[in-house]
Scaffold this active site. Structure first.
Site, PDB file in Angstrom:
ATOM      1  N   GLY A   9       0.818  -1.212   0.000  1.00 45.82           N
ATOM      2  CA  GLY A   9       0.000   0.000   0.000  1.00 45.82           C
ATOM      3  C   GLY A   9       0.848   1.257   0.000  1.00 45.82           C
ATOM      4  O   GLY A   9       0.416   2.313   0.468  1.00 45.82           O
ATOM      5  N   GLN A  13      -2.139   7.166   0.736  1.00 51.70           N
ATOM      6  CA  GLN A  13      -1.848   8.291   1.632  1.00 51.70           C
ATOM      7  C   GLN A  13      -0.863   7.900   2.727  1.00 51.70           C
ATOM      8  O   GLN A  13       0.179   8.542   2.912  1.00 51.70           O
ATOM      9  CB  GLN A  13      -3.152   8.780   2.274  1.00 51.70           C
ATOM     10  CG  GLN A  13      -2.933   9.773   3.416  1.00 51.70           C
ATOM     11  CD  GLN A  13      -4.195  10.083   4.195  1.00 51.70           C
ATOM     12  OE1 GLN A  13      -4.802  11.109   4.002  1.00 51.70           O
ATOM     13  NE2 GLN A  13      -4.592   9.183   5.094  1.00 51.70           N
ATOM     14  N   LEU A  79       0.016  -2.195   4.766  1.00 49.36           N
ATOM     15  CA  LEU A  79      -1.029  -1.179   4.639  1.00 49.36           C
ATOM     16  C   LEU A  79      -2.003  -1.489   3.510  1.00 49.36           C
ATOM     17  O   LEU A  79      -2.920  -0.705   3.256  1.00 49.36           O
ATOM     18  CB  LEU A  79      -0.399   0.200   4.378  1.00 49.36           C
ATOM     19  CG  LEU A  79       0.780   0.631   5.254  1.00 49.36           C
ATOM     20  CD1 LEU A  79       1.210   2.051   4.881  1.00 49.36           C
ATOM     21  CD2 LEU A  79       0.430   0.553   6.730  1.00 49.36           C
ATOM     22  N   ALA A  80      -1.829  -2.605   2.823  1.00 51.06           N
ATOM     23  CA  ALA A  80      -2.637  -2.912   1.641  1.00 51.06           C
ATOM     24  C   ALA A  80      -4.114  -3.046   1.997  1.00 51.06           C
ATOM     25  O   ALA A  80      -4.479  -3.826   2.880  1.00 51.06           O
ATOM     26  CB  ALA A  80      -2.146  -4.200   0.988  1.00 51.06           C
ATOM     27  N   TYR A 176      -7.979   5.372  13.841  1.00 49.16           N
ATOM     28  CA  TYR A 176      -9.203   6.112  13.536  1.00 49.16           C
ATOM     29  C   TYR A 176      -8.946   6.997  12.315  1.00 49.16           C
ATOM     30  O   TYR A 176      -7.844   7.020  11.770  1.00 49.16           O
ATOM     31  CB  TYR A 176      -9.643   6.918  14.764  1.00 49.16           C
ATOM     32  CG  TYR A 176     -10.297   6.023  15.800  1.00 49.16           C
ATOM     33  CD1 TYR A 176     -11.652   6.109  16.082  1.00 49.16           C
ATOM     34  CD2 TYR A 176      -9.561   5.038  16.452  1.00 49.16           C
ATOM     35  CE1 TYR A 176     -12.261   5.263  17.001  1.00 49.16           C
ATOM     36  CE2 TYR A 176     -10.149   4.184  17.360  1.00 49.16           C
ATOM     37  CZ  TYR A 176     -11.500   4.300  17.632  1.00 49.16           C
ATOM     38  OH  TYR A 176     -12.095   3.444  18.528  1.00 49.16           O
ATOM     39  N   ARG A 183      -5.554  12.851   0.492  1.00 48.52           N
ATOM     40  CA  ARG A 183      -6.779  12.070   0.416  1.00 48.52           C
ATOM     41  C   ARG A 183      -7.429  12.236  -0.956  1.00 48.52           C
ATOM     42  O   ARG A 183      -7.515  13.341  -1.477  1.00 48.52           O
ATOM     43  CB  ARG A 183      -7.781  12.558   1.468  1.00 48.52           C
ATOM     44  CG  ARG A 183      -7.709  11.865   2.803  1.00 48.52           C
ATOM     45  CD  ARG A 183      -7.995  10.399   2.715  1.00 48.52           C
ATOM     46  NE  ARG A 183      -8.348   9.841   4.027  1.00 48.52           N
ATOM     47  CZ  ARG A 183      -8.285   8.570   4.323  1.00 48.52           C
ATOM     48  NH1 ARG A 183      -7.851   7.710   3.424  1.00 48.52           N
ATOM     49  NH2 ARG A 183      -8.629   8.129   5.515  1.00 48.52           N
ATOM     50  N   VAL A 188     -14.869  12.352   2.561  1.00 49.66           N
ATOM     51  CA  VAL A 188     -15.635  13.545   2.915  1.00 49.66           C
ATOM     52  C   VAL A 188     -14.739  14.725   3.276  1.00 49.66           C
ATOM     53  O   VAL A 188     -15.054  15.878   2.949  1.00 49.66           O
ATOM     54  CB  VAL A 188     -16.625  13.229   4.061  1.00 49.66           C
ATOM     55  CG1 VAL A 188     -15.902  12.927   5.370  1.00 49.66           C
ATOM     56  CG2 VAL A 188     -17.607  14.385   4.257  1.00 49.66           C
ATOM     57  N   THR A 189     -13.601  14.471   3.923  1.00 50.46           N
ATOM     58  CA  THR A 189     -12.718  15.572   4.302  1.00 50.46           C
ATOM     59  C   THR A 189     -12.203  16.299   3.068  1.00 50.46           C
ATOM     60  O   THR A 189     -12.235  17.534   2.996  1.00 50.46           O
ATOM     61  CB  THR A 189     -11.531  15.048   5.124  1.00 50.46           C
ATOM     62  OG1 THR A 189     -10.981  13.891   4.475  1.00 50.46           O
ATOM     63  CG2 THR A 189     -11.967  14.685   6.526  1.00 50.46           C
ATOM     64  N   LYS A 191     -13.454  16.070  -0.010  1.00 50.50           N
ATOM     65  CA  LYS A 191     -14.599  16.612  -0.747  1.00 50.50           C
ATOM     66  C   LYS A 191     -14.918  18.021  -0.257  1.00 50.50           C
ATOM     67  O   LYS A 191     -15.166  18.939  -1.054  1.00 50.50           O
ATOM     68  CB  LYS A 191     -15.809  15.695  -0.561  1.00 50.50           C
ATOM     69  CG  LYS A 191     -17.100  16.214  -1.183  1.00 50.50           C
ATOM     70  CD  LYS A 191     -18.263  15.263  -0.919  1.00 50.50           C
ATOM     71  CE  LYS A 191     -19.572  15.822  -1.479  1.00 50.50           C
ATOM     72  NZ  LYS A 191     -20.718  14.896  -1.236  1.00 50.50           N
TER      73      LYS A 191
END
Length: 329
Positions: A9, A13, A79-80, A176, A183, A188-189, A191
């Site tokens: 991954g 990010q 992280l994949a 979290y 991103r 949503v952040t 966006k």
């Protein structure tokens, strides 16, 4: 401890921020990238010529075994995973194989080669799902509500079993929501940060949102990869909950983003019931005290600073024409 770090991954990010951190600390960083995703290496930007890329299908046990044998990693960071949680409903089996299958194959490879590699498994607050109490710790019961969360939980227990049965130094970070300017716009952040920047520049006139009352424990990705690294430097392998311990609503996020550009968000934001998540959870909030106590880890970037960084980055991108106002690159 330094040496060779393998990252799956790596083009996501977290892969970017983790690679940057490890390179700064003097590691040799190798990204395990499936052949069909070689083009995504460009996402590493200025790190692309510093991170070694090893092309290997993550579904091929023999190929992963060869990679581990040849590279002799000091640390592995798995992280994949699919980047977008709701998309896991479209391909539950593919999600399970990418997340759990990759973890299982890598752990088996470390054991078969006989290395003392330290292994980090990227877990997620999605494994808690339908919680009965808040905030959550590593002792909180797991009740995932979507295929992504279920796959992450399977990988988490697979890692625990390898630690307990075979004595591997393996641990899980139950992270979290953590964000950054890197991103993708479907989150949503991003966006919101992109919309606020585009509206400020006159490139858009409104944004449609789902529930403004949805709550998240949001932190900065650059802080969270520091926690990953600290877990593998500890004397004993343990699992940790990583977050800020503070809930913010989507409305808080919108207000902060539009405040960065001097606009009243209520003039530009409308809600669309079709965008509400059916598996929404309102009480997923971390208790990071164990990480603070054992690892000396605390988030360094505030919620407000995180949002400002994201909005500023999108203003720069829009002015440079490197991103479209609606998010298409």
């Amino acid at each position: 401890m330094t040496g060779t770090a393998l990252i799956t991954g790596v083009t996501g990010q977290d892969g970017y921020y983790l690679s940057r951190l490890l390179l700064e600390k003097g590691y040799r960083v190798v990204g395990l990238v499936p052949p069909e995703r070689q083009s995504s290496v460009a996402k590493l930007d200025e790190l692309a010529d510093q991170v070694e890329i090893y092309s290997v299908p993550l579904t091929d046990q023999a190929a992963l075994l060869t990679a581990v044998e040849q590279l002799q990693p000091t640390e592995i960071y798995n992280l994949a995973a699919p980047s977008f949680v709701p998309a896991s409903w479209d391909d539950p089996l593919g999600t399970l194989d990418l997340i759990t299958g990759t973890a299982t194959r890598l752990l088996a490879a470390v054991r078969q080669v006989g290395l003392s590699t330290r292994f980090y498994q990227a877990s997620s607050s999605e494994i808690f799902g339908q919680v009965q109490s808040a905030p959550q710790t590593v002792e909180t019961p797991f009740r995932p509500k979507n295929p992504y969360g279920a796959a992450k939980l399977h990988a988490h227990w697979t890692m625990v079993h390898h630690r307990e049965r075979y004595g591997l130094f393996a641990c899980s970070g139950i992270l979290y929501n953590h964000e950054s300017p890197r991103r993708p716009p479907q989150f949503v952040t991003r966006k919101i940060s992109l919309a606020a920047a585009a509206i400020k520049l006159g490139l858009r006139d409104r944004i449609s949102m789902g529930s403004l009352e949805a709550k998240r424990d949001w932190g900065y990705a650059g802080d969270y990869v520091e926690a990953m690294w600290r877990m593998l430097q500890a004397d004993t392998a343990e699992d940790y909950v990583i977050g800020t311990g503070v809930l913010h609503t989507v409305a808080d996020l919108v207000e902060a983003a539009f405040a960065c550009v001097g606009l009243d968000w209520q003039q530009y934001v409308e809600t669309d019931p079709d965008l509400f998540r059916p598996d929404e959870h309102f009480q997923l909030v971390s208790n990071p005290e164990k990480a603070q106590r054992n690892l000396g880890w605390r988030p360094q970037v505030s919620f407000e600073s995180l949002v400002e960084t994201m909005v500023t980055a999108d203003l720069d991108r829009l002015r440079a024409g490197t991103v479209a106002p609606l998010g298409a690159s």
